[in-house]
Enzyme design. Structure first.
Site, mmCIF file in Angstrom:
data_model
loop_
_atom_site.group_PDB
_atom_site.id
_atom_site.type_symbol
_atom_site.label_atom_id
_atom_site.label_comp_id
_atom_site.label_asym_id
_atom_site.label_seq_id
_atom_site.Cartn_x
_atom_site.Cartn_y
_atom_site.Cartn_z
ATOM 1 N N GLU A 17 -7.561 46.143 -24.892
ATOM 2 C CA GLU A 17 -7.666 47.603 -24.836
ATOM 3 C C GLU A 17 -7.344 48.296 -26.161
ATOM 4 O O GLU A 17 -6.566 49.251 -26.197
ATOM 5 C CB GLU A 17 -6.725 48.157 -23.749
ATOM 6 N N VAL A 18 -7.951 47.853 -27.228
ATOM 7 C CA VAL A 18 -7.733 48.529 -28.504
ATOM 8 C C VAL A 18 -8.589 49.797 -28.538
ATOM 9 O O VAL A 18 -9.804 49.748 -28.379
ATOM 10 C CB VAL A 18 -8.090 47.612 -29.694
#
Lengths: 403, 403
Positions: free
Chosen positions: A200-201
């Site tokens: 989840e960057v």
């Protein structure tokens, strides 16, 4: 009345003592003169993820659940120890990380001796402790103590907005820090693997920052920020490689095309189409573990253990060689809505269903039979002081005594 | 620094000591020299239903939650004490009811002195105990100890199937039993009201029984089994009237057209259209309490307290006189999936949202403000030993110490 317990390694013998679904009870022996039980796990990696960042979990709660893990034949404690909300890990090298980043610098931290105790308590029960220090996202709490330039300053138009994004991948200081930090981590946690996160960057902050933009242009990344993520992760992997550890990463790192070492373990967690993902990951030759269908933080009314129980991890299209790359799975209890008050009953016996799935043969899938065994098993846990919640209407001879 | 606590009755003064949302803390007084707080409940009946039949709840758990009820300004403990699965109430008149009908005749029962203790513990906290002995349905456990003909034998074709349905409404012995039983109940539970249940009566067994069919014909009921239900309930109400108790009944009794005494309290629990039901019930002139939107046994991921908090009980179409008939409401935690292991964290602080809704003015409805007060309030509960679960990511200075 003799029972012989054989195992190729000490861990198997420990497991044989365990009191999972198939537990051998002393009172069973009364009517058994000879017995031969062949019992061995279908999957080598049977993990449970607990999250000590969104809420701090007191040592006592972790130890109690390690004990319950052993009874349920889990052998990996995936310790998601730090994340955005807090940094409870007390680092010897960078003490300010927890000093500034924990919910409280004294009451809500894991000291080096706490960590040691947890690892040893787990080891005596045949449980590995795989720590996760997730980067470059999920690192807000790192920014509080690491007063330098660890996180990327986000911009609002031409000027910094005052908020920060993922780890700043364009500074050499970042990699100096990571090298020192993971050197410490690799000695504190003796397991052969470290989980490096990578999920989840959020690219929006990187996109807003003019220095990052300039760097992207220099590197020829165009506007593909997953290339920047890849740039960071590859340097991180090189750093961790020098510590002689293997590593696990969440599936996005693979999905985003980051170049990985061939022995990387890809952790599949997203959405409903886990079968396709397993197919892709194993097709590319990577070892993998599965969590997608086993997010125990998602609760619902009724007997949701059945849903967890019915999962068949090897249902995807692939060769036998591909299927061998699925070494196991993990149940995950993320901590947004969970702390010491409700963790244990929310975890057990729901996680027990995952434990049996990962241990038992593919053909063991009769939910009625599982229900009756699981009901007894949860009463055993209750009797031993673990507040495992009921599956349905009924009772235990020895009810839970606490509140 | 002086605080004056005035209340027209002793119960109000007790409440003033309470530590609900608006709790006055001693440390607040440091900077306050004079304060005048006008605080009184919007609704008189602020109840919580616990179910001790589907799972037995140890006394300790009930007492702890009575304490928590007081902190959350609840003043009625609706004790759904017996139901189909078990009969834990130890009757002096009919000891065989719990002897045969409880999960265990010694470890899973409420003795007369247990009941007395619970009532007194509640009274000291300004909490009424309204017991519910639900008939004619939900009575499977009654049939085990009452070896006579209390329950209706179900038929499969021309012969008894061996299973039993609701209370048998055509035998005089049934009413003799109920008269003796409710005479005892009326003395054991001092409250002015008894909850008589009356919900979810399944007509299929009655329909299958030839004696019942004959009786229906004699009475001229045709095939309308709600008339038979009405026949039973009306005789039951006459019996309970002789004990000088008022009574509450679940909404079906009203819906099915049973003739009710004018001071009956109708308990609305069904479905989503509770507004229409409240309109009908109050139009007919009956006092009512609301539970429909507050079934806390239905769990979901995330902050479902907000849903409970946003309910406006008087939103239905009706005159002011009608609206005055809504005297309050109850949060219900049915026990199919709940016992001592998970009841308390599942209840608090979710029930706190219902407590505030029933206490506070209609205009108090800012969920952000409620969130910040509720977060502090749940930490107060945790500090005092009640494992109230977290609303979201964060921490309490004093975390829960148990497991």
């Amino acid at each position: 009345p003799v029972a012989v317990l054989k195992a190729p390694k000490v861990w198997g013998a420990l497991r044989g003592r365990g009191h999972g679904f198939y537990a051998i009870h002393t009172y069973f022996f009364k009517s058994i003169n000879r017995t031969e039980i062949q019992d061995f796990p279908r999957f080598a990696h049977r993990g449970l993820l607990l999250d000590t960042s969104r809420h701090f979990l007191p040592i006592k709660v972790i130890l109690a659940n390690l004990e319950a893990m052993a009874w349920n034949k889990f052998n990996v404690f995936h310790w998601h120890i730090v994340d955005d909300p807090s940094f409870p890990y007390m680092s010897r090298t960078f003490p300010q990380l927890s000093q500034q980043g924990a919910y409280h610098p004294y009451t809500h931290v894991y000291t080096p001796s706490d960590v040691k105790m947890i690892i040893e308590f787990a080891r005596l029960r045949g449980i590995r402790v795989v720590s996760e220090f997730d980067t470059p996202g999920h690192t807000q709490s790192w920014g509080k103590g690491e007063c330098g330039d660890l996180l990327t300053p986000c911009y609002s138009g031409a000027s910094p907005s005052g908020s920060f994004g993922p780890v700043n991948p364009i500074l050499n200081t970042t990699y100096d820090f990571m090298a020192m930090f993971f050197k410490e981590v690799s000695t504190v946690f003796p397991d052969a693997y470290i989980h490096l996160g990578g999920d989840e960057v959020d690219f929006s902050c990187w996109k807003s920052n003019p220095d990052i933009q300039k760097f992207m242009a220099q590197q020829g990344f165009g506007t593909d920020y997953s290339k920047l993520e890849s740039f960071y992760i590859q340097r991180l992997l090189d750093i961790v490689t020098t510590t002689n550890k293997g590593y696990m990463i969440w599936q996005e790192v693979f999905d985003n095309g980051v170049k990985l070492k061939s022995d990387t373990v890809v952790h599949v967690w997203m959405g409903n189409k886990f079968e396709e993902e397993l197919q892709k990951v194993t097709e590319a030759g990577f070892t993998t573990i599965l969590s997608a269908p086993w997010y125990l933080d998602y609760i619902s009314y009724g007997q949701d253990w059945q849903k967890y129980y019915k999962v068949e991890p090897l249902i995807f299209n692939g060769t036998d060689a591909q299927k061998k790359l699925v070494v196991g799975g993990e149940a995950c209890l993320w901590g947004e809505y969970v702390d010491a008050t409700n963790l244990t009953p929310r975890l057990w016996p729901r996680a027990s269903a995952v434990g049996e799935r990962l241990w038992s043969d593919k053909d063991v899938k009769d939910t009625n039979d599982a229900y009756s065994r699981l009901t007894k098993h949860r009463c055993r846990m209750v009797q031993r002081g673990i507040p495992a919640e009921p599956l349905f209407t009924g009772y235990c001879a020895h009810e839970y005594k606490g509140v």
